[in-house]
Every structure is written in structure tokens, then in C-alpha cells.
Design a protein around this motif. Structure first.
Motif, PDB file in Angstrom:
ATOM      1  N   ALA A 181       0.842  -1.207   0.000  1.00 11.13           N
ATOM      2  CA  ALA A 181       0.000   0.000   0.000  1.00 11.13           C
ATOM      3  C   ALA A 181       0.872   1.249   0.000  1.00 11.13           C
ATOM      4  CB  ALA A 181      -0.929  -0.002   1.204  1.00 11.13           C
ATOM      5  N   ALA A 182       1.904   1.247   0.854  1.00 12.58           N
ATOM      6  CA  ALA A 182       2.813   2.393   0.912  1.00 12.58           C
ATOM      7  C   ALA A 182       3.577   2.549  -0.401  1.00 12.58           C
ATOM      8  CB  ALA A 182       3.789   2.224   2.076  1.00 12.58           C
ATOM      9  N   ALA A 183       3.999   1.436  -0.991  1.00 15.28           N
ATOM     10  CA  ALA A 183       4.732   1.494  -2.256  1.00 15.28           C
ATOM     11  C   ALA A 183       3.855   2.047  -3.371  1.00 15.28           C
ATOM     12  CB  ALA A 183       5.236   0.097  -2.629  1.00 15.28           C
ATOM     13  N   VAL A 211       2.362   6.525  -7.057  1.00 13.92           N
ATOM     14  CA  VAL A 211       1.349   7.433  -7.594  1.00 13.92           C
ATOM     15  C   VAL A 211       1.744   8.894  -7.388  1.00 13.92           C
ATOM     16  CG1 VAL A 211      -1.033   8.221  -7.285  1.00 13.92           C
ATOM     17  CG2 VAL A 211      -0.543   5.780  -7.416  1.00 13.92           C
ATOM     18  N   PHE A 212       2.439   9.215  -6.305  1.00  8.02           N
ATOM     19  CA  PHE A 212       2.746  10.604  -5.998  1.00  8.02           C
ATOM     20  C   PHE A 212       4.097  11.077  -6.535  1.00  8.02           C
ATOM     21  CE2 PHE A 212      -0.758  10.301  -3.011  1.00  8.02           C
ATOM     22  CZ  PHE A 212      -1.312  11.560  -3.108  1.00  8.02           C
ATOM     23  N   VAL A 213       4.974  10.158  -6.921  1.00  7.59           N
ATOM     24  CA  VAL A 213       6.283  10.540  -7.456  1.00  7.59           C
ATOM     25  C   VAL A 213       6.207  10.492  -8.982  1.00  7.59           C
ATOM     26  CG1 VAL A 213       8.728   9.932  -7.593  1.00  7.59           C
ATOM     27  CG2 VAL A 213       7.491   9.698  -5.422  1.00  7.59           C
ATOM     28  N   ASP A 214       6.368  11.651  -9.621  1.00  7.12           N
ATOM     29  CA  ASP A 214       6.143  11.750 -11.060  1.00  7.12           C
ATOM     30  C   ASP A 214       7.014  10.793 -11.863  1.00  7.12           C
ATOM     31  OD1 ASP A 214       4.214  13.685 -10.699  1.00  7.12           O
ATOM     32  OD2 ASP A 214       5.570  15.379 -11.023  1.00  7.12           O
ATOM     33  N   GLY A 215       8.281  10.640 -11.472  1.00  5.84           N
ATOM     34  CA  GLY A 215       9.174   9.770 -12.220  1.00  5.84           C
ATOM     35  C   GLY A 215       8.755   8.311 -12.205  1.00  5.84           C
ATOM     36  N   LEU A 216       8.081   7.893 -11.154  1.00  8.85           N
ATOM     37  CA  LEU A 216       7.559   6.527 -11.062  1.00  8.85           C
ATOM     38  C   LEU A 216       6.152   6.427 -11.638  1.00  8.85           C
ATOM     39  CD1 LEU A 216       8.760   5.661  -7.447  1.00  8.85           C
ATOM     40  CD2 LEU A 216       9.811   4.953  -9.609  1.00  8.85           C
ATOM     41  N   TRP A 217       5.391   7.498 -11.496  1.00  8.82           N
ATOM     42  CA  TRP A 217       4.000   7.484 -11.948  1.00  8.82           C
ATOM     43  C   TRP A 217       3.906   7.351 -13.457  1.00  8.82           C
ATOM     44  CZ3 TRP A 217      -0.764   6.431 -11.455  1.00  8.82           C
ATOM     45  CH2 TRP A 217      -1.751   7.064 -12.211  1.00  8.82           C
ATOM     46  N   LEU A 253      -5.452   3.448  -6.072  1.00  7.51           N
ATOM     47  CA  LEU A 253      -4.902   4.786  -5.862  1.00  7.51           C
ATOM     48  C   LEU A 253      -4.628   5.487  -7.199  1.00  7.51           C
ATOM     49  CD1 LEU A 253      -2.435   3.807  -2.998  1.00  7.51           C
ATOM     50  CD2 LEU A 253      -4.500   5.218  -2.743  1.00  7.51           C
ATOM     51  N   GLY A 254      -4.074   4.730  -8.137  1.00  2.00           N
ATOM     52  CA  GLY A 254      -3.758   5.304  -9.441  1.00  2.00           C
ATOM     53  C   GLY A 254      -4.972   5.619 -10.275  1.00  2.00           C
ATOM     54  N   GLY A 255      -6.096   4.999  -9.968  1.00  2.83           N
ATOM     55  CA  GLY A 255      -7.320   5.310 -10.698  1.00  2.83           C
ATOM     56  C   GLY A 255      -7.852   6.695 -10.399  1.00  2.83           C
ATOM     57  N   LEU A 256      -7.403   7.305  -9.300  1.00  3.16           N
ATOM     58  CA  LEU A 256      -7.883   8.627  -8.901  1.00  3.16           C
ATOM     59  C   LEU A 256      -7.048   9.759  -9.494  1.00  3.16           C
ATOM     60  CD1 LEU A 256      -8.638   7.859  -5.152  1.00  3.16           C
ATOM     61  CD2 LEU A 256     -10.326   8.367  -6.932  1.00  3.16           C
ATOM     62  N   ARG A 257      -5.742   9.567  -9.590  1.00  4.67           N
ATOM     63  CA  ARG A 257      -4.885  10.677 -10.040  1.00  4.67           C
ATOM     64  C   ARG A 257      -5.237  11.205 -11.438  1.00  4.67           C
ATOM     65  NH1 ARG A 257       1.701  11.671  -9.770  1.00  4.67           N
ATOM     66  NH2 ARG A 257       1.689  13.295 -11.376  1.00  4.67           N
ATOM     67  N   PRO A 258      -5.553  10.359 -12.433  1.00  2.00           N
ATOM     68  CA  PRO A 258      -5.886  10.902 -13.754  1.00  2.00           C
ATOM     69  C   PRO A 258      -7.071  11.868 -13.749  1.00  2.00           C
ATOM     70  CG  PRO A 258      -5.408   8.569 -13.934  1.00  2.00           C
ATOM     71  CD  PRO A 258      -5.470   8.884 -12.461  1.00  2.00           C
ATOM     72  N   LEU A 259      -7.980  11.730 -12.790  1.00  3.75           N
ATOM     73  CA  LEU A 259      -9.104  12.668 -12.722  1.00  3.75           C
ATOM     74  C   LEU A 259      -8.620  14.070 -12.379  1.00  3.75           C
ATOM     75  CD1 LEU A 259     -11.619  10.364 -10.824  1.00  3.75           C
ATOM     76  CD2 LEU A 259     -11.770  11.079 -13.227  1.00  3.75           C
TER      77      LEU A 259
END
Length: 237
Positions: A30-32, A37-43, A179-185
Motif C-alpha cells: 500500500a505504501a509502495a 502514484v505521488f512521485v512523477d518519475g515513477l507514476w 490509488l492510481g485510478g484517482l490521479r488521472p481525474l
């Protein structure tokens, strides 16, 4: 007798209960996923997973709504496009346009339910079916390459990784979808404020229904938060 025994073993392997993983795996993954999701280079590379599921959501809904699926395109900028033929308006088109953004969250909810029921093998099987089904409908080279790589990773984990690695993968992909399903919105709304993305799913829904695009973004956000909340209860409590 040997064939029957083999079929029984396969059925048990796929649908039998798997051992519950240590609680640390649930929390660490969950933490990973949150970090990714919050670090652009990984996202950016991880966002390809969200795009695959997003476009698969469009494609599956188009077929269920009676539309003719023309194909899926996945692009190197992590965007995607699903084309279908049918009436340019009406419930079928609305359902197809709406399905993309909630798809990762809904699939994450399904995966969370499978993990809570100790059905990790079923989760991996669903992942394989998603990759194969999408690969059949891909219509560009980058999309084919992306899905072949995803399939190779999935094959390696499913056949050669230890039980704990498989469990870690299952939980990580589940949290990433939720978690990643929310960021694109949020990304979409920021683009819209700058006058971009006027052909987005939300803007298409606004033209189809008369309800503003922001309303559809809000509805997708509520669905995503609801899926995340229910899944967190299943996986953490």
C-alpha cells in the motif's frame, strides 16, 4: 485417471484458497503504491497500467452495449484511444464514454475482494485475460509492445516467482489500481482549466447528456473513493 487428476489439481490451484500473506506485505505494498502514484518519475511508467485498464473498460462496455469494437490504441505519452462503431448518441454511447475512468477503481475493488477471499491465483488469471483480450484489439505498434512486456512480466511472476512474491505483486497491482485510478481525474481537470483536453471522456459525456464535464469527473471521483474505501476495509481490517 491421470488427466482427471491433472484437471482437479489445476482447478484447485486456480480456485482453491491460497495462504494468507503476512500483514506486512499488505501495508508495504500500500505504501509502495502510494509512493509510485505521488512521485512523477515513477507514476509515468506506472500510468500505462491505468491506461490499459481504462481503455479495456471502454472496450468491454462498448461490446456489452451492442457497439462494434474497432480497436484500441495505446500511446507512449500514456494516453489511449478506443474506437467503436454504432449510434453516436444514446445510452450505449454514454455507457461506453463513462466506463473508462472508473474502470481501474472497479477492477481494484474486484481484486481486493479476491485477495480478501484468498484467491490470488484467480487475480493473476484475470490479469492474464485482461492482457490477452487487450492484445487482440490493439491496433498500433507501441500498444503491442507494451502489452507483450506486461504479459512477459505477468508470466514470469505467475510461473517462476515464490508465493510471497506473487502475493506482493497481487497486492501492489490492487493498490495501484485503487490509488492510481484517482490521479488521472485530477490531471484531467487541471488540463481542462488550461483549455486543453476538450475531447476528454468527461467532455464527450457533457455533450451527450447535457450535464457538465465537472459533474462526470466528480461522479468518477466518488466511485473511485468508494472503491478505495471498501477495499481498504477488506484488506486492512
Amino acid at each position: 485417471m491421470h488427466l482427471a487428476a491433472t484437471n482437479t489439481d489445476l482447478w484447485h490451484q486456480l480456485f482453491g484458497d491460497q495462504a494468507e500473506p503476512p500483514a506486512a506485505i499488505v501495508l508495504v505494498t500500500a505504501a509502495a503504491a502510494l509512493f509510485i502514484v505521488f512521485v512523477d518519475g515513477l507514476w509515468r511508467p506506472a500510468r500505462n497500467v491505468i491506461t490499459i485498464v481504462h481503455e479495456a473498460g471502454h472496450a468491454l462496455t462498448a461490446v456489452l452495449a451492442g457497439r462494434r469494437l474497432s480497436g484500441i490504441r495505446l500511446h507512449s505519452d500514456t494516453s489511449g484511444l478506443t474506437l467503436s462503431r454504432g449510434k453516436p448518441s444514446g445510452p450505449g454511447m454514454v455507457m461506453t464514454a463513462f466506463a473508462g475512468y472508473p474502470a481501474p477503481s472497479v477492477l481494484g475493488l474486484l481484486f481486493a475482494g479476491l485477495l480478501a477471499a484468498d484467491k490470488l491465483a484467480v487475480l493473476l488469471t484475470v490479469c492474464a485475460l485482461l492482457v490477452l483480450g487487450s492484445l487482440v484489439m490493439i491496433r498500433n505498434g507501441y500498444g503491442i509492445l507494451l502489452l507483450v512486456v506486461a504479459g512477459a512480466v505477468l508470466f514470469g511472476i505467475s510461473w517462476f516467482a515464490s508465493d510471497q512474491v506473487q502475493a506482493g505483486f497481487g497486492y501492489l497491482i490492487t493498490w495501484l489500481l485503487l490509488l492510481g485510478g484517482l490521479r488521472p481525474l485530477g490531471e484531467l481537470q487541471r488540463k481542462r482549466r488550461r483549455g486543453r483536453a476538450r475531447d476528454s471522456d468527461a467532455d464527450q459525456l457533457a455533450r451527450l447528456t447535457g450535464a457538465p464535464a465537472l459533474f462526470w469527473i466528480f461522479v468518477c471521483g466518488l466511485i473511485g473513493l468508494g472503491c478505495l474505501g471498501v477495499s481498504a476495509v477488506w484488506l486492512l481490517v
